[in-house]
Design a protein around this motif. Structure first.
Motif, PDB file in Angstrom:
ATOM      1  N   GLU A 150      12.081 -14.377  -7.774  1.00 18.99           N
ATOM      2  CA  GLU A 150      13.260 -13.675  -8.284  1.00 18.99           C
ATOM      3  C   GLU A 150      13.018 -13.138  -9.696  1.00 18.99           C
ATOM      4  N   GLN A 151      12.270 -13.904 -10.491  1.00 19.78           N
ATOM      5  CA  GLN A 151      11.961 -13.498 -11.867  1.00 19.78           C
ATOM      6  C   GLN A 151      10.834 -12.466 -11.934  1.00 19.78           C
ATOM      7  N   ARG A 152      10.231 -12.168 -10.783  1.00 17.76           N
ATOM      8  CA  ARG A 152       9.149 -11.184 -10.663  1.00 17.76           C
ATOM      9  C   ARG A 152       7.950 -11.573 -11.526  1.00 17.76           C
ATOM     10  N   LEU A 153       7.646 -12.873 -11.478  1.00 15.92           N
ATOM     11  CA  LEU A 153       6.471 -13.359 -12.189  1.00 15.92           C
ATOM     12  C   LEU A 153       5.195 -12.807 -11.558  1.00 15.92           C
ATOM     13  N   VAL A 154       5.239 -12.561 -10.251  1.00 10.32           N
ATOM     14  CA  VAL A 154       4.100 -11.969  -9.541  1.00 10.32           C
ATOM     15  C   VAL A 154       4.478 -10.576  -9.067  1.00 10.32           C
ATOM     16  N   SER A 155       3.500  -9.810  -8.630  1.00  9.77           N
ATOM     17  CA  SER A 155       3.754  -8.437  -8.183  1.00  9.77           C
ATOM     18  C   SER A 155       4.611  -8.424  -6.918  1.00  9.77           C
ATOM     19  N   ASP A 156       5.232  -7.287  -6.666  1.00  8.58           N
ATOM     20  CA  ASP A 156       6.057  -7.145  -5.464  1.00  8.58           C
ATOM     21  C   ASP A 156       5.221  -7.334  -4.201  1.00  8.58           C
ATOM     22  N   GLU A 157       3.985  -6.868  -4.229  1.00  8.40           N
ATOM     23  CA  GLU A 157       3.104  -6.997  -3.062  1.00  8.40           C
ATOM     24  C   GLU A 157       2.820  -8.466  -2.760  1.00  8.40           C
ATOM     25  N   ILE A 158       2.494  -9.235  -3.780  1.00 10.11           N
ATOM     26  CA  ILE A 158       2.225 -10.658  -3.579  1.00 10.11           C
ATOM     27  C   ILE A 158       3.504 -11.384  -3.173  1.00 10.11           C
ATOM     28  N   ALA A 159       4.629 -10.993  -3.752  1.00 11.02           N
ATOM     29  CA  ALA A 159       5.902 -11.625  -3.402  1.00 11.02           C
ATOM     30  C   ALA A 159       6.225 -11.409  -1.926  1.00 11.02           C
ATOM     31  N   ARG A 160       5.994 -10.207  -1.430  1.00 12.04           N
ATOM     32  CA  ARG A 160       6.244  -9.933  -0.002  1.00 12.04           C
ATOM     33  C   ARG A 160       5.333 -10.790   0.869  1.00 12.04           C
ATOM     34  N   TRP A 161       4.065 -10.879   0.486  1.00 19.61           N
ATOM     35  CA  TRP A 161       3.114 -11.711   1.234  1.00 19.61           C
ATOM     36  C   TRP A 161       3.553 -13.175   1.237  1.00 19.61           C
ATOM     37  N   ALA A 162       3.947 -13.680   0.071  1.00 20.68           N
ATOM     38  CA  ALA A 162       4.341 -15.089  -0.047  1.00 20.68           C
ATOM     39  C   ALA A 162       5.608 -15.371   0.748  1.00 20.68           C
ATOM     40  N   ARG A 163       6.568 -14.471   0.693  1.00 18.08           N
ATOM     41  CA  ARG A 163       7.815 -14.672   1.453  1.00 18.08           C
ATOM     42  C   ARG A 163       7.531 -14.662   2.955  1.00 18.08           C
ATOM     43  N   ARG A 171       4.724 -15.576   4.425  1.00 16.84           N
ATOM     44  CA  ARG A 171       4.076 -16.848   4.759  1.00 16.84           C
ATOM     45  C   ARG A 171       5.096 -17.978   4.787  1.00 16.84           C
ATOM     46  N   TYR A 172       6.063 -17.933   3.862  1.00 17.55           N
ATOM     47  CA  TYR A 172       7.081 -18.981   3.824  1.00 17.55           C
ATOM     48  C   TYR A 172       7.979 -18.895   5.068  1.00 17.55           C
ATOM     49  N   SER A 173       8.301 -17.698   5.501  1.00 18.36           N
ATOM     50  CA  SER A 173       9.089 -17.533   6.730  1.00 18.36           C
ATOM     51  C   SER A 173       8.333 -18.096   7.930  1.00 18.36           C
ATOM     52  N   ASP A 174       7.024 -17.856   7.962  1.00 20.36           N
ATOM     53  CA  ASP A 174       6.213 -18.413   9.044  1.00 20.36           C
ATOM     54  C   ASP A 174       6.207 -19.939   8.988  1.00 20.36           C
ATOM     55  N   TYR A 175       6.173 -20.482   7.789  1.00 19.46           N
ATOM     56  CA  TYR A 175       6.219 -21.944   7.616  1.00 19.46           C
ATOM     57  C   TYR A 175       7.528 -22.509   8.159  1.00 19.46           C
ATOM     58  N   LYS A 176       8.634 -21.881   7.800  1.00 21.56           N
ATOM     59  CA  LYS A 176       9.942 -22.365   8.268  1.00 21.56           C
ATOM     60  C   LYS A 176      10.056 -22.237   9.789  1.00 21.56           C
ATOM     61  N   LYS A 221       5.041 -21.930  12.117  1.00 20.06           N
ATOM     62  CA  LYS A 221       3.787 -21.237  12.398  1.00 20.06           C
ATOM     63  C   LYS A 221       2.716 -21.514  11.344  1.00 20.06           C
ATOM     64  N   VAL A 222       3.111 -22.112  10.237  1.00 18.02           N
ATOM     65  CA  VAL A 222       2.193 -22.409   9.133  1.00 18.02           C
ATOM     66  C   VAL A 222       2.374 -23.874   8.769  1.00 18.02           C
ATOM     67  N   SER A 223       1.271 -24.568   8.545  1.00 15.60           N
ATOM     68  CA  SER A 223       1.341 -26.001   8.259  1.00 15.60           C
ATOM     69  C   SER A 223       1.832 -26.291   6.847  1.00 15.60           C
ATOM     70  N   GLU A 224       2.236 -27.531   6.627  1.00 18.73           N
ATOM     71  CA  GLU A 224       2.666 -27.986   5.305  1.00 18.73           C
ATOM     72  C   GLU A 224       1.550 -27.791   4.280  1.00 18.73           C
ATOM     73  N   GLU A 225       0.347 -28.165   4.643  1.00 21.44           N
ATOM     74  CA  GLU A 225      -0.770 -28.052   3.695  1.00 21.44           C
ATOM     75  C   GLU A 225      -1.043 -26.596   3.333  1.00 21.44           C
ATOM     76  N   VAL A 226      -0.963 -25.715   4.313  1.00 24.17           N
ATOM     77  CA  VAL A 226      -1.225 -24.295   4.052  1.00 24.17           C
ATOM     78  C   VAL A 226      -0.171 -23.710   3.126  1.00 24.17           C
ATOM     79  N   GLY A 232      -0.652 -24.620  -0.412  1.00 23.52           N
ATOM     80  CA  GLY A 232      -1.703 -23.811  -1.013  1.00 23.52           C
ATOM     81  C   GLY A 232      -1.225 -22.419  -1.374  1.00 23.52           C
ATOM     82  N   VAL A 233      -0.424 -21.824  -0.504  1.00 20.61           N
ATOM     83  CA  VAL A 233       0.134 -20.490  -0.767  1.00 20.61           C
ATOM     84  C   VAL A 233       0.929 -20.479  -2.063  1.00 20.61           C
TER      85      VAL A 233
END
Length: 237
Positions: free
Chosen positions: A47-60, A62-67, A70-75, A78-79
């Motif tokens: 929300e604070q845009r500490l990282v780029s919009d591109e990385i934020a989209r990628w991270a979100r 991956r987090y949706s896949d985790y919820k 589809k993505v493990s706790e350990e992965v 790491g993300v």
């Protein structure tokens, strides 16, 4: 937050001190404080845009896949660290400290902070073991007095002050006792945790304690005869 009554806190702390442990390992989120500072910081920094919009989209994504399972706790742990690649460690540490001090200091469980302080005073070596990124845990441990070289959190290699995406440690599940053995050369005398991801760490301790355990860990603790402690919290939380 209402602290535990002196009698209740003493009933929890005094028997632990009487064990005269040489070392102890503490999970952090949900054990030393209420809530998950790692996930909280993840949402806040995007929300604070500490990282780029591109990385934020990628991270979100991956987090949706985790919820979705589809993505493990350990992965996902790491993300939440590798998304900082290319940033200076100093700026991420400043952000993590600002976040924890603003949102999580009030959530510290009083009797857990007292227990850590009294164990330290008795000469017990203490490790903070967490799958949350090490910058948030460093910020938190300023309030517990735990040495930086005993912070066993998710970490990456740093090159000339710049964060890389090369993971060096992800202490979740079996990774927790592994990190403790690497740091102490042995398993812990005492271990404290609240979730299923602390199961392996608690299993390796001489004296395991389930603190505010989730239902799945509570079931394991009761089956194994582990000590269980439920801190008090205000109704507003």
């Amino acid at each position: 937050m209402n602290p535990a009554s002196p009698a209740k806190a003493a009933d929890f702390i005094d028997p632990i001190l009487s064990l005269k442990p040489q070392n102890a390992a503490f999970d952090c989120d949900g054990t030393l404080w209420w809530g998950d500072a790692g996930e909280g910081f993840f949402s806040w920094e995007l929300e604070q845009r500490l990282v780029s919009d591109e990385i934020a989209r990628w991270a979100r994504s991956r987090y949706s896949d985790y919820k979705a399972g589809k993505v493990s706790e350990e992965v996902i742990c790491g993300v939440m660290v590798t998304l900082h690649r290319g940033l200076t460690e100093a700026e991420v540490q400043r952000a993590a400290t600002r976040y924890f001090d603003k949102f999580f200091v009030p959530n510290i469980i009083p009797e857990m902070r007292e227990l850590v302080a009294r164990l330290r005073a008795a000469g017990c070596e203490i490790c903070a073991v967490s799958s949350t990124n090490e910058w948030v845990i460093r910020a938190a441990m300023r309030h517990f007095g735990i040495a930086e070289n005993r912070i066993l959190a998710t970490a990456v290699e740093i090159e000339n002050g710049i964060i890389t995406d090369r993971l060096t440690r992800v202490p979740s599940g079996p990774g927790k006792p592994r990190a403790i053995r690497q740091a102490l050369g042995q398993g812990p005398d005492l271990a404290f945790g609240n979730s299923i991801w602390d199961h392996e760490m608690l299993e390796t301790a001489q004296h395991p304690f389930a603190v505010n355990p989730n239902p799945d860990l509570l079931e394991i603790a009761q089956k194994n005869g582990w000590k269980v402690y439920f801190p008090e919290r205000s109704a507003a939380e």
